[in-house]
Design a protein around this motif. Structure first.
Motif, PDB file in Angstrom:
ATOM      1  N   THR A 222       0.859  -1.184   0.000  1.00 31.74           N
ATOM      2  CA  THR A 222       0.000   0.000   0.000  1.00 31.74           C
ATOM      3  C   THR A 222       0.893   1.230   0.000  1.00 31.74           C
ATOM      4  O   THR A 222       1.863   1.306   0.764  1.00 31.74           O
ATOM      5  CB  THR A 222      -0.921   0.019   1.229  1.00 31.74           C
ATOM      6  OG1 THR A 222      -1.756  -1.144   1.208  1.00 31.74           O
ATOM      7  CG2 THR A 222      -1.800   1.262   1.229  1.00 31.74           C
ATOM      8  N   ILE A 223       0.571   2.175  -0.878  1.00 29.70           N
ATOM      9  CA  ILE A 223       1.358   3.390  -1.037  1.00 29.70           C
ATOM     10  C   ILE A 223       0.515   4.582  -0.607  1.00 29.70           C
ATOM     11  O   ILE A 223      -0.571   4.815  -1.157  1.00 29.70           O
ATOM     12  CB  ILE A 223       1.787   3.577  -2.507  1.00 29.70           C
ATOM     13  CG1 ILE A 223       2.552   2.343  -3.004  1.00 29.70           C
ATOM     14  CG2 ILE A 223       2.622   4.844  -2.675  1.00 29.70           C
ATOM     15  CD1 ILE A 223       2.644   2.260  -4.521  1.00 29.70           C
ATOM     16  N   ALA A 224       0.990   5.308   0.393  1.00 31.82           N
ATOM     17  CA  ALA A 224       0.394   6.599   0.729  1.00 31.82           C
ATOM     18  C   ALA A 224       1.138   7.645  -0.091  1.00 31.82           C
ATOM     19  O   ALA A 224       2.324   7.875   0.119  1.00 31.82           O
ATOM     20  CB  ALA A 224       0.518   6.882   2.219  1.00 31.82           C
ATOM     21  N   LYS A 229      -4.510  10.234  -0.251  1.00 36.02           N
ATOM     22  CA  LYS A 229      -4.283   9.511  -1.506  1.00 36.02           C
ATOM     23  C   LYS A 229      -3.561   8.212  -1.195  1.00 36.02           C
ATOM     24  O   LYS A 229      -2.363   8.207  -0.929  1.00 36.02           O
ATOM     25  CB  LYS A 229      -3.454  10.371  -2.472  1.00 36.02           C
ATOM     26  CG  LYS A 229      -3.300   9.752  -3.862  1.00 36.02           C
ATOM     27  CD  LYS A 229      -2.528  10.694  -4.782  1.00 36.02           C
ATOM     28  CE  LYS A 229      -2.431  10.154  -6.195  1.00 36.02           C
ATOM     29  NZ  LYS A 229      -1.652  11.075  -7.072  1.00 36.02           N
ATOM     30  N   ARG A 230      -4.296   7.111  -1.213  1.00 35.94           N
ATOM     31  CA  ARG A 230      -3.706   5.802  -0.955  1.00 35.94           C
ATOM     32  C   ARG A 230      -3.933   4.895  -2.148  1.00 35.94           C
ATOM     33  O   ARG A 230      -5.007   4.896  -2.764  1.00 35.94           O
ATOM     34  CB  ARG A 230      -4.306   5.158   0.297  1.00 35.94           C
ATOM     35  CG  ARG A 230      -3.959   5.863   1.589  1.00 35.94           C
ATOM     36  CD  ARG A 230      -4.289   5.008   2.808  1.00 35.94           C
ATOM     37  NE  ARG A 230      -5.617   4.430   2.703  1.00 35.94           N
ATOM     38  CZ  ARG A 230      -5.887   3.123   2.821  1.00 35.94           C
ATOM     39  NH1 ARG A 230      -4.908   2.254   3.046  1.00 35.94           N
ATOM     40  NH2 ARG A 230      -7.127   2.681   2.723  1.00 35.94           N
ATOM     41  N   LEU A 231      -2.917   4.117  -2.466  1.00 35.08           N
ATOM     42  CA  LEU A 231      -2.963   3.221  -3.618  1.00 35.08           C
ATOM     43  C   LEU A 231      -2.568   1.821  -3.186  1.00 35.08           C
ATOM     44  O   LEU A 231      -1.669   1.636  -2.360  1.00 35.08           O
ATOM     45  CB  LEU A 231      -1.985   3.688  -4.706  1.00 35.08           C
ATOM     46  CG  LEU A 231      -2.112   5.131  -5.201  1.00 35.08           C
ATOM     47  CD1 LEU A 231      -0.897   5.499  -6.045  1.00 35.08           C
ATOM     48  CD2 LEU A 231      -3.387   5.290  -6.022  1.00 35.08           C
ATOM     49  N   SER A 232      -3.221   0.836  -3.766  1.00 38.99           N
ATOM     50  CA  SER A 232      -2.811  -0.550  -3.628  1.00 38.99           C
ATOM     51  C   SER A 232      -2.024  -0.944  -4.871  1.00 38.99           C
ATOM     52  O   SER A 232      -2.433  -0.638  -5.996  1.00 38.99           O
ATOM     53  CB  SER A 232      -4.038  -1.457  -3.490  1.00 38.99           C
ATOM     54  OG  SER A 232      -3.697  -2.817  -3.720  1.00 38.99           O
ATOM     55  N   LEU A 233      -0.882  -1.599  -4.661  1.00 40.44           N
ATOM     56  CA  LEU A 233      -0.099  -2.135  -5.781  1.00 40.44           C
ATOM     57  C   LEU A 233       0.136  -3.622  -5.519  1.00 40.44           C
ATOM     58  O   LEU A 233       0.723  -3.997  -4.501  1.00 40.44           O
ATOM     59  CB  LEU A 233       1.238  -1.410  -5.918  1.00 40.44           C
ATOM     60  CG  LEU A 233       2.099  -1.778  -7.149  1.00 40.44           C
ATOM     61  CD1 LEU A 233       3.092  -0.647  -7.449  1.00 40.44           C
ATOM     62  CD2 LEU A 233       2.882  -3.072  -6.967  1.00 40.44           C
ATOM     63  N   THR A 234      -0.339  -4.450  -6.440  1.00 43.15           N
ATOM     64  CA  THR A 234      -0.045  -5.878  -6.390  1.00 43.15           C
ATOM     65  C   THR A 234       0.673  -6.247  -7.677  1.00 43.15           C
ATOM     66  O   THR A 234       0.476  -5.624  -8.724  1.00 43.15           O
ATOM     67  CB  THR A 234      -1.319  -6.725  -6.247  1.00 43.15           C
ATOM     68  OG1 THR A 234      -2.172  -6.502  -7.376  1.00 43.15           O
ATOM     69  CG2 THR A 234      -2.077  -6.359  -4.983  1.00 43.15           C
ATOM     70  N   ALA A 235       1.537  -7.266  -7.589  1.00 36.03           N
ATOM     71  CA  ALA A 235       2.281  -7.694  -8.774  1.00 36.03           C
ATOM     72  C   ALA A 235       2.545  -9.186  -8.686  1.00 36.03           C
ATOM     73  O   ALA A 235       2.797  -9.728  -7.597  1.00 36.03           O
ATOM     74  CB  ALA A 235       3.597  -6.925  -8.904  1.00 36.03           C
ATOM     75  N   SER A 236       2.508  -9.839  -9.839  1.00 36.08           N
ATOM     76  CA  SER A 236       2.756 -11.279  -9.895  1.00 36.08           C
ATOM     77  C   SER A 236       3.443 -11.604 -11.211  1.00 36.08           C
ATOM     78  O   SER A 236       3.278 -10.903 -12.213  1.00 36.08           O
ATOM     79  CB  SER A 236       1.442 -12.067  -9.774  1.00 36.08           C
ATOM     80  OG  SER A 236       0.558 -11.720 -10.839  1.00 36.08           O
ATOM     81  N   GLY A 237       4.222 -12.681 -11.192  1.00 34.27           N
ATOM     82  CA  GLY A 237       4.939 -13.076 -12.394  1.00 34.27           C
ATOM     83  C   GLY A 237       5.022 -14.576 -12.520  1.00 34.27           C
ATOM     84  O   GLY A 237       4.918 -15.322 -11.539  1.00 34.27           O
TER      85      GLY A 237
END
Length: 303
Positions: A222-224, A229-237
């Motif tokens: 989670t990025i403040a 203003k808060r953002l969720s970032l998920t990533a997969s490979g």
């Protein structure tokens, strides 16, 4: 002659929009359905194809940094013109999107090392952008179209726009979700395991690689990015259908670093934070005829 005309997409149902620059297939803007910009691009960024674009989501492949000194930093994807995949645009109730493509044979800048011309390697890279009302996703697909296997790293160098110039305010700008990751500090050389405290941007250059603990595959942070203003970032490979671990890099040049970058406004370090998911370690080689895939999903929270 290659064009610098932006590839623009819009999601009719939500009002979200995005722009992709054909040089580097660089995603340079994403606006939510509420009209809020999520990405930072330097006011001094070069948009004429003479240099990788400073901001948005530059693509790093087949290396991050310069482990192979025979090749330019971050590889060749961000320094070449891509083409839009014919028929890839769509706009439906759920999302809108477009895909871009680059074949190794069309790469004219930044090859070198084991990827130099005549080295026998081949690849086709497809990059897909999807937008919806509360965010976006980007997927990079890497296909080994030759016979020789190749190893690689891939990273999405995402620049997030921090509201109200608050990047150095740890109360309103920070990253959580990387507790337990092994940190390599590229500035100080320190190595340690991160605790549960949020990652903030102190009054100095920040450049840290966070490698996941054993058994941890997907990235979920989670990025403040400034007040309210808060953002969720998920990533997969995955490589040839097998999931692989995702690392995360946090970067901000701060005042000293910004002054050394000719394409970065001296005072703009307070307006951004890079949180960059990547496949950086423990990644198997990609055999001929096989493919790998890497996706990040960014969602605006509490919108």
């Amino acid at each position: 002659m290659a064009s610098n005309e932006l590839v623009r997409i819009a999601h009719s149902k939500s009002g979200a929009t995005a722009s992709v620059h054909p040089f580097g297939a660089t995603l340079t803007s994403v606006r939510t359905g509420a009209g809020e910009e999520l990405l930072f691009v330097s006011r001094d960024a070069r948009l004429d194809g003479t240099k990788a674009i400073r901001g948005g989501v530059p693509l790093c492949f087949p290396q991050f940094g310069r482990p192979d000194e025979g090749m330019p930093q971050h590889g060749f994807l961000r320094n070449n013109y891509w083409r839009e995949v014919e028929g890839s645009r769509f706009d439906d109730d759920g999302a809108a999107g477009v895909s871009m493509e680059l074949e190794l044979g069309d790469v004219v800048h930044s090859r070198g090392g084991k990827w130099d011309e005549g080295a026998g390697l081949d690849a086709r890279i497809t990059y897909s952008v999807r937008i919806k009302g509360d965010g976006f996703s980007t997927t990079i697909s890497m296909e080994n179209t030759g016979e020789l296997p190749w190893d690689f790293q891939v990273l999405l160098h995402t620049y997030f726009l921090v509201s109200e110039g608050a990047a150095l305010d740890g109360g309103t700008c920070h990253v959580t979700g990387l507790g337990g990751y092994a940190v390599t500090d590229k500035v100080t050389g320190e190595e340690y395991v991160l605790g549960d405290d949020p990652i903030t941007i102190p009054d100095t250059l920040v450049d840290r690689v966070h490698a996941p603990p054993e058994g941890k595959l997907d990235l979920d942070v989670t990025i403040a990015a400034g007040p309210n203003k808060r953002l969720s970032l998920t990533a997969s490979g995955e490589v040839d259908g097998t999931k692989v671990p995702v690392s995360g890099v946090v970067w901000n040049p701060n005042k000293e670093g910004a002054a050394k970058l000719g394409d970065f406004g001296d005072d703009q370090y307070v307006d951004m934070i890079c949180v960059e998911p990547g496949l950086l370690s423990d990644i198997p080689v990609l055999e001929g005829g096989k493919s790998a895939r890497f996706t990040q999903v960014v969602t605006r929270l509490d919108a």
